[in-house]
Design a protein around this motif. Structure first.
Motif, mmCIF file in Angstrom:
data_model
loop_
_atom_site.group_PDB
_atom_site.id
_atom_site.type_symbol
_atom_site.label_atom_id
_atom_site.label_comp_id
_atom_site.label_asym_id
_atom_site.label_seq_id
_atom_site.Cartn_x
_atom_site.Cartn_y
_atom_site.Cartn_z
ATOM 1 N N UNK A 255 -6.529 6.734 4.660
ATOM 2 C CA UNK A 255 -5.852 7.544 5.674
ATOM 3 C C UNK A 255 -5.551 8.917 5.080
ATOM 4 N N UNK A 256 -4.969 9.782 5.914
ATOM 5 C CA UNK A 256 -4.663 11.134 5.448
ATOM 6 C C UNK A 256 -3.591 11.146 4.371
ATOM 7 N N UNK A 257 -2.748 10.133 4.319
ATOM 8 C CA UNK A 257 -1.671 10.091 3.332
ATOM 9 C C UNK A 257 -1.983 9.198 2.141
ATOM 10 N N UNK A 258 -3.100 8.542 2.133
ATOM 11 C CA UNK A 258 -3.451 7.638 1.047
ATOM 12 C C UNK A 258 -4.292 6.484 1.560
ATOM 13 N N UNK A 259 -4.308 5.399 0.802
ATOM 14 C CA UNK A 259 -5.044 4.191 1.176
ATOM 15 C C UNK A 259 -4.029 3.124 1.534
ATOM 16 N N UNK A 260 -4.151 2.601 2.750
ATOM 17 C CA UNK A 260 -3.268 1.536 3.212
ATOM 18 C C UNK A 260 -3.877 0.185 2.834
ATOM 19 N N UNK A 261 -3.099 -0.630 2.098
ATOM 20 C CA UNK A 261 -3.547 -1.937 1.611
ATOM 21 C C UNK A 261 -2.801 -3.036 2.368
ATOM 22 N N UNK A 262 -3.546 -4.087 2.739
ATOM 23 C CA UNK A 262 -2.960 -5.273 3.368
ATOM 24 C C UNK A 262 -3.699 -6.489 2.841
ATOM 25 N N UNK A 263 -2.958 -7.577 2.598
ATOM 26 C CA UNK A 263 -3.563 -8.804 2.089
ATOM 27 C C UNK A 263 -2.803 -10.005 2.639
ATOM 28 N N UNK A 264 -3.429 -11.156 2.508
ATOM 29 C CA UNK A 264 -2.806 -12.398 2.979
ATOM 30 C C UNK A 264 -1.725 -12.829 2.007
ATOM 31 N N UNK A 265 -0.596 -13.314 2.511
ATOM 32 C CA UNK A 265 0.488 -13.735 1.609
ATOM 33 C C UNK A 265 0.065 -14.903 0.719
ATOM 34 N N UNK A 266 0.668 -14.972 -0.460
ATOM 35 C CA UNK A 266 0.388 -16.050 -1.405
ATOM 36 C C UNK A 266 1.047 -17.329 -0.889
ATOM 37 N N UNK A 267 0.292 -18.429 -0.837
ATOM 38 C CA UNK A 267 0.764 -19.644 -0.175
ATOM 39 C C UNK A 267 1.293 -20.710 -1.124
ATOM 40 N N UNK A 268 1.231 -20.502 -2.432
ATOM 41 C CA UNK A 268 1.696 -21.529 -3.364
ATOM 42 C C UNK A 268 3.222 -21.592 -3.374
ATOM 43 N N UNK A 269 3.740 -22.711 -3.867
ATOM 44 C CA UNK A 269 5.183 -22.890 -3.951
ATOM 45 C C UNK A 269 5.769 -21.920 -4.971
ATOM 46 N N UNK A 270 7.008 -21.559 -4.767
ATOM 47 C CA UNK A 270 7.685 -20.633 -5.652
ATOM 48 C C UNK A 270 8.226 -21.364 -6.866
ATOM 49 N N UNK A 271 7.775 -21.069 -8.056
ATOM 50 C CA UNK A 271 8.251 -21.776 -9.251
ATOM 51 C C UNK A 271 9.711 -21.449 -9.527
ATOM 52 N N UNK A 272 10.543 -22.493 -9.681
ATOM 53 C CA UNK A 272 11.961 -22.312 -9.980
ATOM 54 C C UNK A 272 12.734 -21.671 -8.851
ATOM 55 N N UNK A 273 12.173 -21.643 -7.675
ATOM 56 C CA UNK A 273 12.869 -21.033 -6.545
ATOM 57 C C UNK A 273 12.802 -19.524 -6.514
ATOM 58 N N UNK A 274 12.146 -18.854 -7.462
ATOM 59 C CA UNK A 274 12.064 -17.393 -7.471
ATOM 60 C C UNK A 274 11.111 -16.940 -6.374
ATOM 61 N N UNK A 275 11.432 -15.863 -5.644
ATOM 62 C CA UNK A 275 10.539 -15.385 -4.587
ATOM 63 C C UNK A 275 9.251 -14.807 -5.166
ATOM 64 N N UNK A 276 8.202 -14.963 -4.423
ATOM 65 C CA UNK A 276 6.892 -14.468 -4.838
ATOM 66 C C UNK A 276 6.762 -13.000 -4.434
ATOM 67 N N UNK A 277 6.375 -12.159 -5.367
ATOM 68 C CA UNK A 277 6.095 -10.750 -5.114
ATOM 69 C C UNK A 277 4.654 -10.468 -5.516
#
Length: 781
Positions: free
Chosen positions: A265-287
């Motif tokens: 785009x004119x302001x940069x490259x817009x990135x989109x991807x499918x969310x990670x579906x594995x369980x969160x180890x130790x309850x920490x959120x996936x980033x």
């Protein structure tokens, strides 16, 4: 319990030592043993023991160990206390409970560490310092001896080591260990950290080596597992993340290729991807950690650049605003939890970053189109192509996205824009095309010029060439502001109408008669109308200034001329011109100056002609004015004397001799009319040139007053002709030749005694000067 430690701790080995120290400073105590006391004893603390655990005196000459039970009782007491320091003490007790959970001797270690440092830094003997700090006298001597054995250490490294080790920051741990004593250090905890650190480093490097081997054999899953294990060993090492990206890049068919989309785009490259579906180890959120890779084709043997880490995001989308435009790149996303990778990298397809311009806007005007756009920040140039009735092309450099396309014929025109970028190999890369159309309508043509010709009674003839497109007319413009410039578009809804009808004359010219009342300013504008559009032409500003009335001129005793007249309102200036002896002069007088000071002209004795002309406004294109003319006679000098005969001939007539000194006659020339010549000018104005000054007409000989000789009986000199008997009168016409004049006086007509005196009488007596003889010669006895 009473034995002294062989060696004191080198490191405090507690989590967040800086937080401990901050809360101790807030309580104004030097070490934890002075803070772990019940309310009421914090300001008068008892002595404590520290060689065999941390002990405080209790009732009945007993000692109480600082264990979890003791800390719980202290917490209950402080919660019920009104002491303002309760909140700080409770926070410190929570730290103490956590320290005991990790190490039952943690409080003793921390207290010994701080006591040792204080004993080594404060003045006086170590034993006296320890006693002053609250150590029981039975232990102070032994502890003082131990402090002499323990060497000084780098406190910054010692106090930061445990946090770095607990955070699994191996490289930082290695740097801190290099600043602390080596093995054996006398501190078992420090030696254990050093030993485990070497082991963890070896395991980390071995796992990364195994991952590389698995990746070379195409064993992608095994390589990913090795990278994940290596990342858990060292949280700050970027190599496991980069290795995950390389594993995905080396796989010819990486799973999840289509899960990552990149759109320039004119302001940069817009990135989109499918969310990670594995369980969160130790309850920490996936980033997600996002990397940018250079996808430019490299020569054989060249090593690709390391991936660029763009950042961590919680949402499955990101805008890469710092992308190098014109380059070929691709992106990789690694799922992380608590800053540790938890899955394989997802790799997107290569993309050429060349977004097109945005915000394309076309504003058609009169034979022109204004083109504006927003170019991406890294675009080096923008190519604009116009197609329609005629084709044209421009290459606009980087910068403000504006273009004025002039000379465009009426019709439909299409404008297409593409942005150009410089690729890594220096080639020019063009973006996709964006286009829009504009309709250029036929506009009226402005009037090219105007001719103004003044006529009688304030009438002005206005002539102008008829425009090629549109209907032109002379309209009144009552706004006090500046007239629109020729060619300016006029807003719709003005209700334009002609101020006077216009007739067509020869050669395609139009003529209108404009009547201007005296003392007014007429502001008009030539306007061309076509359809719903109007365009301004030249302005016509006619100033009919007031006339000078009741003008008079009289000579002052010193020979100058004083003028008096009624000021020609609304003019603010009046031009005074006078000529004398062939010389012309001019002066412009302001209204305020004339009303305050009057007006006196510096003339000499010669006759002069004076013309008074009102001055119009500087903004006027034509000034209508009627000047006033005055003729001022010369300033004459008349000398006379009376010649008496000798005593023997007293019956003979007396001789009166007169001589008039006449100035040079005035020059001749055409008198100004005060009305400007016709003006023919291009838009917007051409103003009349002021005259150089008045030129008097030829006149007959200047009038001269009569001379009268009177005799007043007695010895009083007469002041007026009526105060004496008229003896002799010489007409002024007899003196105009400038020659001496002689007349006879019969002395028998004089009643003696008497006083003689001469007077100038007539309408021009004030303009002449009489030079009398010696007064004694005028006394008759």
């Amino acid at each position: 319990m009473h034995g002294a430690p062989a060696l004191l701790p080198v490191i405090p080995a507690v989590v967040d030592f800086a937080g401990w120290q901050g809360e101790l400073d807030a309580l104004r105590v030097p070490h934890p043993a002075r803070a772990l006391l019940p309310p009421g004893r914090l300001d008068a603390p008892p002595e404590f023991r520290v060689l065999d655990g941390l002990w405080f005196p209790a009732r009945g000459h007993r000692w109480r160990r600082a264990d979890p039970g003791y800390l719980a009782e202290l917490a209950d007491d402080w919660r019920q206390s009104a002491d303002p320091r309760a909140r700080t003490v409770l926070a410190l007790l929570r730290r103490a409970e956590q320290a005991l959970q990790l190490d039952p001797m943690g409080l003793r270690r921390l207290t010994l560490y701080q006591l040792t440092e204080l004993a080594l830094t404060e003045g006086g003997s170590a034993e006296e310092t320890l006693r002053r700090l609250g150590v029981h006298p039975a232990e102070a001597a032994a502890l003082a001896v131990a402090t002499t054995v323990r060497p000084r250490v780098d406190r910054t490294a010692a106090e930061a080591l445990w946090d770095a080790w607990a955070g699994r920051r191996l490289d930082e741990v290695g740097a801190l260990l290099s600043r602390l004593p080596g093995t054996p250090s006398g501190d078992q905890v420090l030696d254990a950290i050093r030993h485990h650190h070497r082991s963890e480093l070896a395991d980390r490097d071995a796992l990364l080596g195994e991952a590389a081997v698995h990746a070379q054999h195409g064993e992608r899953a095994a390589a990913v597992r090795c990278c994940l294990r290596a990342a858990r060993i060292d949280r700050t090492d970027r190599r496991p993340l980069l290795e995950l990206v390389r594993i995905a890049e080396a796989d010819e068919q990486p799973p999840g290729r289509s899960r990552l989309r990149a759109e320039p785009t004119a302001t940069g490259v817009e990135l989109r991807w499918s969310p990670f579906s594995r369980r969160r180890p130790g309850g920490a959120p996936v980033e997600y950690q996002v990397f940018r890779l250079d996808a430019t084709a490299l020569p054989p043997g060249s090593r690709p650049a390391d991936p660029v880490r763009l950042g961590t995001t919680e949402r499955p989308e990101l805008l890469d605003a710092a992308v190098p435009f014109g380059h070929r790149v691709r992106y990789a996303v690694v799922p992380v939890a608590a800053d540790l990778p938890v899955g394989a990298a997802v790799l997107g397809p290569p993309v050429v970053v060349a977004p097109p311009p945005t915000g394309l806007r076309l504003d058609p005007g009169r034979n022109a189109v204004a083109v504006s756009w927003t170019a991406p920040a890294s675009a080096e140039e923008v190519r604009v192509t116009r197609t329609g009735p005629a084709r044209a092309e421009w290459t606009h450099p980087a910068g403000p996205g504006t273009l004025s396309d002039l000379g465009v014929e009426p019709g439909v025109h299409r404008y297409a824009l593409t942005a150009g970028y410089r690729a890594a190999d220096g080639a020019r890369v063009w973006s996709a095309e964006v286009a829009a159309t504009a309709v250029v309508e036929r506009h009226p043509d402005p009037v090219a010029s105007v001719r103004l010709t003044p006529g009688p009674d304030g009438a002005v003839t206005v002539e102008w060439p008829a425009p090629a497109h549109g209907r032109s007319m002379l309209t009144a413009w009552g706004d006090d502001g500046p007239l629109p410039a020729p060619g300016d578009e006029l807003p719709t809804g003005l209700g334009l109408s002609p101020v006077t009808a216009a007739d067509e004359v020869e050669d395609g010219f139009l003529r209108a008669e404009l009547a201007v009342a005296p003392g007014t300013l007429s502001r008009c504008l030539l306007v061309t109308v076509l359809g719903g559009r109007a365009v301004a032409g030249p302005g016509v500003v006619v100033d009919a200034v007031g006339a000078v009335e009741r003008a008079t001129a009289g000579r002052t005793p010193d020979g100058r001329v004083r003028l008096a007249f009624v000021w020609p309102d609304p003019a603010v200036q009046t031009e005074i011109g006078w000529s004398q002896g062939g010389e012309r002069h001019r002066r412009v007088v302001a209204r305020s100056s004339y009303l305050r000071e009057g007006l006196v002209l510096p003339v000499d004795r010669r006759p002069c002609r004076i013309v008074l002309t009102p001055v119009g406004r500087a903004s006027a294109d034509l000034v209508l004015s009627t000047p006033a003319e005055l003729a001022v006679p010369p300033h004459l000098r008349i000398a006379w004397r009376l010649e008496r005969p000798a005593r023997l001939g007293r019956r003979r007539p007396w001789q009166l001799r007169l001589h008039a000194d006449l100035p040079t006659a005035p020059d001749s020339g055409p008198a100004p009319t005060g009305r400007p010549a016709p003006t023919d000018r291009p838009a917007p104005t051409n103003r009349p040139t002021p005259t150089d000054g008045p030129t008097p007409d030829d006149r007959p000989p200047w009038p001269c007053p009569d001379f009268v000789l009177v005799a007043a009986p007695g010895a009083v000199r007469p002041l007026r002709p009526e105060q004496g008997e008229e003896l002799l009168r010489v007409p002024g016409a007899a003196l105009l030749d400038g020659l001496p004049h002689r007349a006879e006086l019969d002395p028998r007509r004089i009643v003696r005694p008497a006083v003689l005196r001469g007077f100038l009488v007539g309408p021009h007596a004030g303009a002449a000067e009489l030079q009398d003889p010696d007064p004694d010669s005028l006394v008759v006895r």
